[in-house]
Write an enzyme that holds these catalytic residues in place. Structure first.
Site, PDB file in Angstrom:
ATOM      1  CG  HIS A  86      -1.835   1.138   1.345  1.00  0.00           C
ATOM      2  ND1 HIS A  86      -3.182   1.036   1.129  1.00  0.00           N
ATOM      3  CD2 HIS A  86      -1.615   2.442   1.675  1.00  0.00           C
ATOM      4  CE1 HIS A  86      -3.750   2.218   1.311  1.00  0.00           C
ATOM      5  NE2 HIS A  86      -2.814   3.092   1.655  1.00  0.00           N
ATOM      6  CD  GLU A  87       1.455   3.305   3.690  1.00  0.00           C
ATOM      7  OE1 GLU A  87       1.498   4.390   3.065  1.00  0.00           O
ATOM      8  OE2 GLU A  87       0.482   2.997   4.409  1.00  0.00           O
ATOM      9  CG  HIS A  90       0.177   5.966  -0.613  1.00  0.00           C
ATOM     10  ND1 HIS A  90      -0.947   6.293  -1.334  1.00  0.00           N
ATOM     11  CD2 HIS A  90      -0.272   5.510   0.586  1.00  0.00           C
ATOM     12  CE1 HIS A  90      -2.023   6.048  -0.610  1.00  0.00           C
ATOM     13  NE2 HIS A  90      -1.638   5.564   0.563  1.00  0.00           N
TER      14      HIS A  90
END
Length: 185
Positions: A86-87, A90
């Site tokens: 997820h990060e 980003h």
């Protein structure tokens, strides 16, 4: 916290061990690392910091600094993998699209993409946590729910209703953007 591994908490030691294993063994993490390398954004295990967190979050991306894993919130290796993925999405968005994290639409788009592609909205995970209300389009509903929660945490967001409206506004274009993947399953 001291950088002497002997003084690390049990949670920190586990976080460090799991993160290093995932960086070298997880197909999704290796794929995202390669995609980031192509953008001249090299990330290594040392760029992912294990720290205790107060919030309900499992991690975070700090532009220009890297990724934080919440050592006291990671209960399984799969949870750590989903969080790192997820990060990293980003981070990919930040380097590929120059995201303005103060712009709620930009943040919503990155949250939609990260929630959709990281594995955190997998049907099995949602079922285990009792979040399945309907089988039809559940993945989309999970992505919207998680993106809304994240946008609500932005100091520029005034309400849950504003977060929901912004997520809805950008949803279709962002949900259908799978970069750096070709598609999701």
């Amino acid at each position: 916290m001291s950088e002497d591994p002997q003084s690390w908490s049990k949670e920190r030691k586990n976080c460090e061990r799991v993160k290093r294993a995932l960086m070298s063994q997880s197909p999704v993490i290796i794929f995202l690392k390669t995609a980031l390398d192509r953008l001249n954004c090299n990330i290594e295990a040392k760029d992912i910091s294990c720290q205790p967190c107060d919030a309900q979050s499992t991690g975070g991306y700090i532009p220009g600094k890297g990724i934080v894993l919440c050592e006291n919130r990671l209960y399984t290796k799969k949870m750590a993998e989903n969080t790192i993925a997820h990060e990293m999405i980003h981070m990919f968005d930040d380097h590929r699209f120059e995201v303005d994290w103060n712009n709620l639409r930009h943040q919503a788009c990155s949250e939609i993409r990260a929630s959709s592609m990281s594995g955190e909205c997998r049907w099995t995970k949602e079922l285990r946590f009792g979040n399945i209300k309907t089988f039809r389009k559940h993945h989309q509903e999970c992505v919207k729910r998680r993106a809304t929660i994240s946008v609500q945490g932005n100091p520029n967001c005034k309400s849950k209703e504003q977060a929901e409206a912004i997520v809805e506004e950008v949803f279709n274009s962002c949900f259908n953007d799978f970069r750096p993947f070709e598609k999701i399953y």
